[in-house]
Design a protein around this motif. Structure first.
Motif, short mmCIF file in Angstrom:
data_model
loop_
_atom_site.label_atom_id
_atom_site.label_comp_id
_atom_site.label_asym_id
_atom_site.label_seq_id
_atom_site.Cartn_x
_atom_site.Cartn_y
_atom_site.Cartn_z
N PHE A 138 6.64 25.77 82.73
CA PHE A 138 5.19 26.45 82.30
C PHE A 138 4.06 26.11 83.27
O PHE A 138 3.41 27.08 83.50
CB PHE A 138 4.75 25.73 80.72
CG PHE A 138 3.36 26.38 80.42
CD1 PHE A 138 3.22 27.49 79.83
CD2 PHE A 138 2.21 25.53 80.85
CE1 PHE A 138 1.94 28.03 79.85
CE2 PHE A 138 0.92 25.72 80.44
CZ PHE A 138 0.95 27.16 79.94
N GLN A 139 4.01 24.83 84.02
CA GLN A 139 3.10 24.58 84.62
C GLN A 139 3.40 25.57 86.14
O GLN A 139 2.30 25.85 86.67
CB GLN A 139 3.03 23.16 85.34
CG GLN A 139 2.25 22.76 86.34
CD GLN A 139 0.98 21.96 85.90
OE1 GLN A 139 1.28 21.11 84.71
NE2 GLN A 139 -0.02 22.14 86.57
N PHE A 140 4.64 25.90 86.34
CA PHE A 140 4.97 26.66 87.31
C PHE A 140 4.17 28.18 87.27
O PHE A 140 3.73 28.59 88.24
CB PHE A 140 6.47 26.86 87.70
CG PHE A 140 6.74 27.64 88.74
CD1 PHE A 140 6.09 28.03 89.58
CD2 PHE A 140 8.15 28.33 88.65
CE1 PHE A 140 6.52 28.90 90.89
CE2 PHE A 140 8.80 29.08 89.50
CZ PHE A 140 8.00 29.40 90.73
N THR A 141 4.30 28.73 86.17
CA THR A 141 3.91 30.05 85.85
C THR A 141 2.35 30.00 85.82
O THR A 141 1.43 30.87 86.40
CB THR A 141 4.55 30.74 84.50
OG1 THR A 141 5.94 30.88 84.53
CG2 THR A 141 3.74 31.95 84.06
N VAL A 189 9.84 23.45 93.60
CA VAL A 189 11.29 23.16 93.81
C VAL A 189 11.03 21.41 94.00
O VAL A 189 12.14 20.70 93.67
CB VAL A 189 11.43 23.53 95.55
CG1 VAL A 189 12.60 22.75 96.22
CG2 VAL A 189 11.86 25.05 95.36
N VAL A 190 9.98 20.97 94.48
CA VAL A 190 9.89 19.49 94.69
C VAL A 190 9.66 18.82 93.06
O VAL A 190 10.48 17.85 92.85
CB VAL A 190 8.39 19.05 95.42
CG1 VAL A 190 8.18 17.62 95.16
CG2 VAL A 190 8.43 19.52 96.90
N LEU A 195 15.87 29.47 88.99
CA LEU A 195 14.79 29.32 89.83
C LEU A 195 14.63 30.58 90.71
O LEU A 195 13.29 30.83 90.66
CB LEU A 195 15.16 28.17 90.76
CG LEU A 195 14.11 27.92 92.06
CD1 LEU A 195 12.85 27.60 91.70
CD2 LEU A 195 14.46 27.04 93.01
N LEU A 196 15.78 31.40 90.94
CA LEU A 196 15.56 32.40 91.93
C LEU A 196 14.88 33.51 90.86
O LEU A 196 13.84 34.41 91.02
CB LEU A 196 16.80 33.20 91.97
CG LEU A 196 16.81 34.41 92.80
CD1 LEU A 196 15.99 34.29 93.96
CD2 LEU A 196 18.46 34.74 93.12
N LEU A 197 15.42 33.67 89.44
CA LEU A 197 14.78 34.98 88.54
C LEU A 197 13.38 34.57 88.33
O LEU A 197 12.40 35.32 88.15
CB LEU A 197 15.68 34.91 87.19
CG LEU A 197 17.01 35.37 87.60
CD1 LEU A 197 17.89 35.34 86.21
CD2 LEU A 197 17.11 36.84 88.19
#
Length: 298
Positions: free
Chosen positions: A108-111, A152-153, A180-182
């Motif tokens: 969630f933090q990624f988005t 990624v980290v 990860l790619l999608l």
């Protein structure tokens, strides 16, 4: 105009025909999508440099520097674990609630970071836009690149947490790479769409914290996804389970955890993830490209 064009001015050719014949184009013309993509590729080094500069300026003045990229989701997960896992008893429905929660929080933090930074990609760089000529998509793309690097980290830290909490390494861990790619392509399209929308509707950035909070609660980040089935049914449940962020979170949990109960069969989740990636990834890019001529004006 070249001398040959001047000489041909009396041949009866219209100005538009003369311009086309000699490779000239209208000022401010919107390039074709293929041409725009080629321009972006030629600016790939600028995008990388801009992304690195943003990272340095954001974290270079702190003592822990880039370590905050990892500490932030860990601290968030710890807070949510105490409130939702211990106090509210959410951990009772999941065998490994720490890994379950951390997977949700990290994804969630990624988005969330993509949306929060993407919404300001144009409005926060108006000086650069008005001073230099370059494809404006470079700015949200640099935002996406920064957050992909950060994720990624964080992903390695998430894997460590999953291992420490008792999950074994299995072949399904290899599924982390396509997830990860999608998710990265989906988030990149989201960054592009958010950048254009934020440039057109300046006040929307004030609503982003509320929108993201609502999206988090609807994505089973903090509690077992089975709670949705207990309180909703029919088309309402179908809409909830089609939430793209919930799908990417579920796929990450499926990749890293054993015996985790998902919102649907893995094949269905993968199909939905691919569809969302294509729709948002390509749609966000096209949506941004169509507004290329208007960024930085007004």
């Amino acid at each position: 105009m070249p001398e040959t064009a001047v000489a041909e001015a009396g041949t009866g050719l219209s100005p538009k025909e003369l311009a086309r014949k000699h490779g000239l184009s209208a000022s401010g013309r919107l390039p074709s999508l293929a041409e725009y993509s080629r321009q972006l590729w030629s600016y790939r080094h600028f995008i990388q440099a801009h992304a690195s500069a943003k990272t340095s300026s954001a974290l270079g003045t702190t003592k822990l520097g880039t370590l905050w990229q990892v500490l932030t989701p860990i601290i968030n997960a710890a807070v949510y674990y105490v409130i939702f896992g211990v106090i509210l008893g959410g951990r009772d429905g999941v065998s490994n609630f720490i890994a379950y929660l951390c997977a949700g929080v990290f994804v969630f933090q990624f988005t969330q970071s993509i949306v929060q930074n993407g919404i300001n990609a144009i409005t926060g760089n108006l000086g650069l836009i008005r001073a230099l000529h370059f494809p404006r998509a470079s700015l949200p793309l640099s935002v996406a690149l920064v957050e992909i690097r950060n994720f990624v980290v964080a992903l390695f830290v998430l894997m460590g947490i999953v291992l420490i909490t008792g999950e074994p390494i299995t072949l399904e861990w290899l599924l982390v790479l396509p997830v990860l790619l999608l998710h990265s392509i989906f988030n990149t399209g989201l960054a592009l769409a958010a950048a254009k929308f934020g440039a057109k509707v300046r006040d929307v950035k004030q609503l982003i914290p509320f929108i993201m909070r609502f999206w988090m609660y609807g994505s089973a980040v903090l509690y077992p996804v089975q709670l949705f089935a207990e309180h909703a049914s029919g088309w309402v449940l179908a809409v909830i389970e089609a939430n793209p962020l919930l799908i990417f979170i579920e796929l990450m949990r499926h990749s890293l955890m054993e015996d985790v109960e998902l919102a649907g069969p893995p094949a269905l989740l993968w199909t939905q993830a691919v569809i969302w990636t294509v729709v948002v990834g390509i749609g966000g890019y096209v949506y941004f490209w169509r507004g290329e001529k208007g960024y930085g004006r007004g």
